[in-house]
Design an enzyme around this catalytic site. Structure first.
Site, PDB file in Angstrom:
ATOM      1  N   ARG A 265      24.222  15.415  10.241  1.00  0.00           N
ATOM      2  CA  ARG A 265      24.802  13.982  10.375  1.00  0.00           C
ATOM      3  C   ARG A 265      24.364  13.375  11.723  1.00  0.00           C
ATOM      4  O   ARG A 265      24.239  12.143  11.610  1.00  0.00           O
ATOM      5  CB  ARG A 265      26.335  14.115  10.203  1.00  0.00           C
ATOM      6  CG  ARG A 265      26.879  14.575   8.879  1.00  0.00           C
ATOM      7  CD  ARG A 265      28.176  13.948   8.687  1.00  0.00           C
ATOM      8  NE  ARG A 265      28.834  15.096   7.778  1.00  0.00           N
ATOM      9  CZ  ARG A 265      28.717  15.007   6.368  1.00  0.00           C
ATOM     10  NH1 ARG A 265      27.728  13.845   5.915  1.00  0.00           N
ATOM     11  NH2 ARG A 265      29.179  15.560   5.476  1.00  0.00           N
TER      12      ARG A 265
ATOM     13  N   GLN B 230      39.929  22.901   5.671  1.00  0.00           N
ATOM     14  CA  GLN B 230      39.297  24.446   5.368  1.00  0.00           C
ATOM     15  C   GLN B 230      40.234  25.276   5.558  1.00  0.00           C
ATOM     16  O   GLN B 230      40.535  26.290   4.919  1.00  0.00           O
ATOM     17  CB  GLN B 230      38.133  24.500   6.406  1.00  0.00           C
ATOM     18  CG  GLN B 230      37.085  23.405   6.027  1.00  0.00           C
ATOM     19  CD  GLN B 230      35.649  23.574   6.950  1.00  0.00           C
ATOM     20  OE1 GLN B 230      35.694  24.322   7.639  1.00  0.00           O
ATOM     21  NE2 GLN B 230      34.818  22.647   6.692  1.00  0.00           N
TER      22      GLN B 230
ATOM     23  N   ASP C  71      34.244  13.351   9.572  1.00  0.00           N
ATOM     24  CA  ASP C  71      32.721  13.506   9.677  1.00  0.00           C
ATOM     25  C   ASP C  71      31.850  12.319   9.536  1.00  0.00           C
ATOM     26  O   ASP C  71      30.713  12.267   9.819  1.00  0.00           O
ATOM     27  CB  ASP C  71      32.145  14.114   8.260  1.00  0.00           C
ATOM     28  CG  ASP C  71      32.838  15.628   8.159  1.00  0.00           C
ATOM     29  OD1 ASP C  71      33.118  16.415   9.002  1.00  0.00           O
ATOM     30  OD2 ASP C  71      32.895  16.071   6.883  1.00  0.00           O
TER      31      ASP C  71
ATOM     32  N   ARG D 249      30.694  28.893  15.233  1.00  0.00           N
ATOM     33  CA  ARG D 249      31.675  28.110  14.949  1.00  0.00           C
ATOM     34  C   ARG D 249      32.900  28.856  14.824  1.00  0.00           C
ATOM     35  O   ARG D 249      32.942  30.169  14.530  1.00  0.00           O
ATOM     36  CB  ARG D 249      31.457  27.406  13.790  1.00  0.00           C
ATOM     37  CG  ARG D 249      30.411  26.266  13.708  1.00  0.00           C
ATOM     38  CD  ARG D 249      30.194  25.500  12.700  1.00  0.00           C
ATOM     39  NE  ARG D 249      31.305  24.769  12.240  1.00  0.00           N
ATOM     40  CZ  ARG D 249      31.234  23.781  11.164  1.00  0.00           C
ATOM     41  NH1 ARG D 249      30.187  23.967  10.255  1.00  0.00           N
ATOM     42  NH2 ARG D 249      32.235  23.285  10.789  1.00  0.00           N
TER      43      ARG D 249
ATOM     44  N   SER E  66      32.671  18.446  -0.540  1.00  0.00           N
ATOM     45  CA  SER E  66      33.804  19.033  -0.456  1.00  0.00           C
ATOM     46  C   SER E  66      34.340  19.581  -2.122  1.00  0.00           C
ATOM     47  O   SER E  66      34.708  20.680  -2.437  1.00  0.00           O
ATOM     48  CB  SER E  66      35.138  18.184  -0.167  1.00  0.00           C
ATOM     49  OG  SER E  66      34.576  18.069   1.320  1.00  0.00           O
TER      50      SER E  66
ATOM     51  N   SER F  91      43.159  20.544   9.099  1.00  0.00           N
ATOM     52  CA  SER F  91      41.860  21.176   8.621  1.00  0.00           C
ATOM     53  C   SER F  91      42.170  21.525   7.162  1.00  0.00           C
ATOM     54  O   SER F  91      43.106  22.463   6.969  1.00  0.00           O
ATOM     55  CB  SER F  91      41.633  22.252   9.479  1.00  0.00           C
ATOM     56  OG  SER F  91      40.572  23.064   8.771  1.00  0.00           O
TER      57      SER F  91
HETATM   58  O1  LIG Z   1      37.504  21.217   3.183  1.00  0.00           O
HETATM   59  C1  LIG Z   1      36.425  20.517   3.392  1.00  0.00           C
HETATM   60  O2  LIG Z   1      35.583  20.348   2.374  1.00  0.00           O
HETATM   61  C2  LIG Z   1      36.003  19.898   4.734  1.00  0.00           C
HETATM   62  C3  LIG Z   1      36.885  19.683   5.656  1.00  0.00           C
HETATM   63  C4  LIG Z   1      36.571  19.373   7.125  1.00  0.00           C
HETATM   64  O3  LIG Z   1      36.449  20.113   7.999  1.00  0.00           O
HETATM   65  P1  LIG Z   1      37.902  20.741   8.807  1.00  0.00           P
HETATM   66  O4  LIG Z   1      38.611  21.418   7.710  1.00  0.00           O
HETATM   67  O5  LIG Z   1      37.452  21.895   9.758  1.00  0.00           O
HETATM   68  O6  LIG Z   1      38.524  19.820   9.482  1.00  0.00           O
HETATM   69  C5  LIG Z   1      35.095  18.529   6.963  1.00  0.00           C
HETATM   70  O7  LIG Z   1      34.809  18.339   8.390  1.00  0.00           O
HETATM   71  C6  LIG Z   1      34.067  19.246   6.294  1.00  0.00           C
HETATM   72  O8  LIG Z   1      33.061  18.749   6.353  1.00  0.00           O
HETATM   73  C7  LIG Z   1      34.535  19.445   5.036  1.00  0.00           C
HETATM   74  C1  LIG Z   2      31.461  19.654   9.190  1.00  0.00           C
HETATM   75  C2  LIG Z   2      30.549  19.356   7.998  1.00  0.00           C
HETATM   76  O1  LIG Z   2      30.560  20.347   7.151  1.00  0.00           O
HETATM   77  P1  LIG Z   2      31.047  21.994   7.099  1.00  0.00           P
HETATM   78  O2  LIG Z   2      31.988  22.130   8.084  1.00  0.00           O
HETATM   79  O3  LIG Z   2      31.067  22.390   5.747  1.00  0.00           O
HETATM   80  O4  LIG Z   2      29.671  22.763   7.755  1.00  0.00           O
HETATM   81  C3  LIG Z   2      30.121  18.068   7.494  1.00  0.00           C
HETATM   82  O5  LIG Z   2      29.535  18.063   6.676  1.00  0.00           O
HETATM   83  O6  LIG Z   2      30.032  17.340   8.565  1.00  0.00           O
END
Ligand SMILES: O=C(O)C1=C[C@@H](OP(=O)(O)O)[C@@H](O)[C@H](O)C1
Ligand SMILES: C=C(OP(=O)(O)O)C(=O)O
Length: 445
Positions: A402, A177, A328, A129, A29, A175
């Site tokens: 994973r 993200q 994760d 996705r 991240s 989230s």
């Molecule tokens: O912001 C990030 O770096 C991440 C947020 C998570 O996803 P979500 O935002 O969909 O929960 C996680 O599952 C991903 O591996 C990394």
């Molecule tokens: C969900 C993951 O990553 P990303 O959403 O960046 O594909 C992960 O690394 O488990």
């Protein structure tokens, strides 16, 4: 990056005690964010400890395609010369994020605030996705989807806003993200962009934006939530970023050490941001011996040394509000739960269905195929631990790093070996996983 080569299967069998000291790679991240903020800053950013996995390397390439200068200066050492907020140029070719949801979604946010258009694409997993969750707020800020698949699926062309608008946005699911995409677009908007989350997700974007000079603050919202406010159009300055070791990668040797009798493993520099450590909290509740020492911090991110010793584990109930801090890690927690005595109930796992694979189904299949009793009930996963795992199964990876790593960890202590059908995707987040586990004593062949 796509994996068109032949699948690479691997078998993991029970080993003697795992011992030694390792540093797992840099946090994924933070690595993505360091490259993106470096590209949006004026001046030079120096990054050490960057994760050189495929996901992050794709983000580095996209930053270069958008006009930043990105250079590798040594092992895990990178330099970025940025273009400034809203300064991205139209890329000449599609941006390919491979397997990476984080890279793709955060860069969508950064592009949404620039008067350019860019094509976003990825591998078959990423193409399946959901992207609407990101596109909805970005459209409110003035970006437009010019072409794309059904439900906003990749590949899609995003046109950034000429005059981005600041918004107040409540994320529909916890989230980081979504939150980060809105904040990165908000950098280019005049005035205050606010993100409200009812359950706090990882806060690396907020911490790093502050480190790069943005005016950003975060306050509690309700019992588990946060309200983040960002003042738009800052001048971000280049910064030095030291990337700590990734707790989501550390999770694999940690669980392996707990389940293999007699093990004693030390992991250095593991990031201990409380919004990422739900797994360690849960494992300790299960009876795990995980000792923390040498706590320190860099750029707002705490880290510590972990010493993990094999432990007798017992089943526990994991509350749904803990999910964002270990989202994760449920796959490898399910492996630990299989070796525990008693039932482990993991609640509120709906988000696992939209990761690299449907991780709820894939985790259940991994356990079932190796003789563990498991049930999915709504969004909950229930594992019946019996203190040992029969093993003997072949686990389908489903383009998900994973799953591959969790299954190999399971084989480290199961009665019969565990086989995974393809290890290629491990390179997205933990390229040295196999040699590092072997160096601790794992028997992979
Ligand atoms: O912001 C990030 O770096 C991440 C947020 C998570 O996803 P979500 O935002 O969909 O929960 C996680 O599952 C991903 O591996 C990394
Ligand atoms: C969900 C993951 O990553 P990303 O959403 O960046 O594909 C992960 O690394 O488990």
């Amino acid at each position: 990056m796509t994996h068109s080569d032949q699948p690479r299967p691997l078998q993991s069998r029970a080993s003697g005690p795992l011992t030694g000291k390792v540093r797992v790679p840099g946090d994924k991240s933070i690595s993505h964010r360091a490259l993106i903020l470096g590209a949006l800053a004026v001046g030079e950013t120096k990054i050490s400890g960057l994760l050189e996995g495929e996901d992050v390397l794709n983000t580095a390439k996209s930053m270069q395609a958008l006009g930043a200068r990105v250079e590798r200066t040594g092992d895990f050492a990178w330099k970025v010369n940025g273009v400034g907020v809203a300064g991205f140029a139209t890329p000449k070719t599609p941006l390919d994020f491979g397997n990476s949801g984080t890279g793709c979604r955060l860069v969508m946010g950064a592009v949404a605030g620039c008067p350019i258009s860019a094509v976003f694409d990825g591998d078959a997993s990423l193409r399946s996705r959901p992207m609407r969750r990101i596109l909805d707020p970005l459209e409110k800020m003035g970006a437009k989807v010019i072409s794309g698949g059904e439900g906003g699926r990749l590949p899609l062309t995003l046109q950034g806003a000429r005059d981005p608008l600041p918004i107040t946005y409540t994320t529909p699911v916890a989230s980081a993200q979504i939150k980060s995409a809105v904040l990165l677009a908000g950098l280019a908007a005049p005035g205050i962009t606010t993100v409200i989350e009812t359950e706090a997700s990882r806060d690396h974007t907020e911490l790093m934006l502050k480190h790069f000079g943005a005016d950003i603050s975060s306050a509690r919202e309700g019992v588990h939530g946060r309200r983040i406010t960002l003042k738009g159009q800052p001048e971000l300055h280049g910064a030095t970023v030291v990337v700590p070791a990734d707790p989501s990668s550390a999770a694999f040797p940690v669980v392996a050490a707990l389940i293999v009798e007699g093990s004693d493993v030390v992991l250095s520099d593991v990031m201990t941001n409380p919004l990422r450590t739900g797994l360690f909290t849960t494992l300790r509740e299960m009876g795990a011996s995980i000792e923390e020492s040498e706590a320190r911090g860099d750029a707002g991110e705490p880290m510590a040394k972990l010493r993990v010793r094999a432990s007798k584990l017992r089943g526990v109930a994991v509350p749904p509000e803990r999910a964002p801090s270990m989202i994760d890690e449920y796959l490898v927690l399910a492996v630990a739960a299989s070796f525990a005595e008693g039932t482990t109930i993991m609640r509120g796992l709906h988000e696992l269905r939209v990761k690299e694979s449907d991780r709820l189904e894939a985790t259940a299949a991994m356990l079932r195929g190796n003789g563990v009793k498991v049930e999915i009930s709504g969004d909950d996963l229930i594992v019946e631990g019996r203190g040992h795992v029969p093993g003997g199964g072949t686990v389908a990876t489903h383009m998900d790093h994973r799953i591959a790593m969790s299954a190999l960890v399971m084989g480290c202590a199961s009665d019969q070996p565990v086989t995974v059908d393809d290890t290629a995707f491990i390179a997205t987040s933990f390229p040295d996983f196999i040699p590092m586990m072997r160096s601790l004593g794992a028997e992979f062949s």
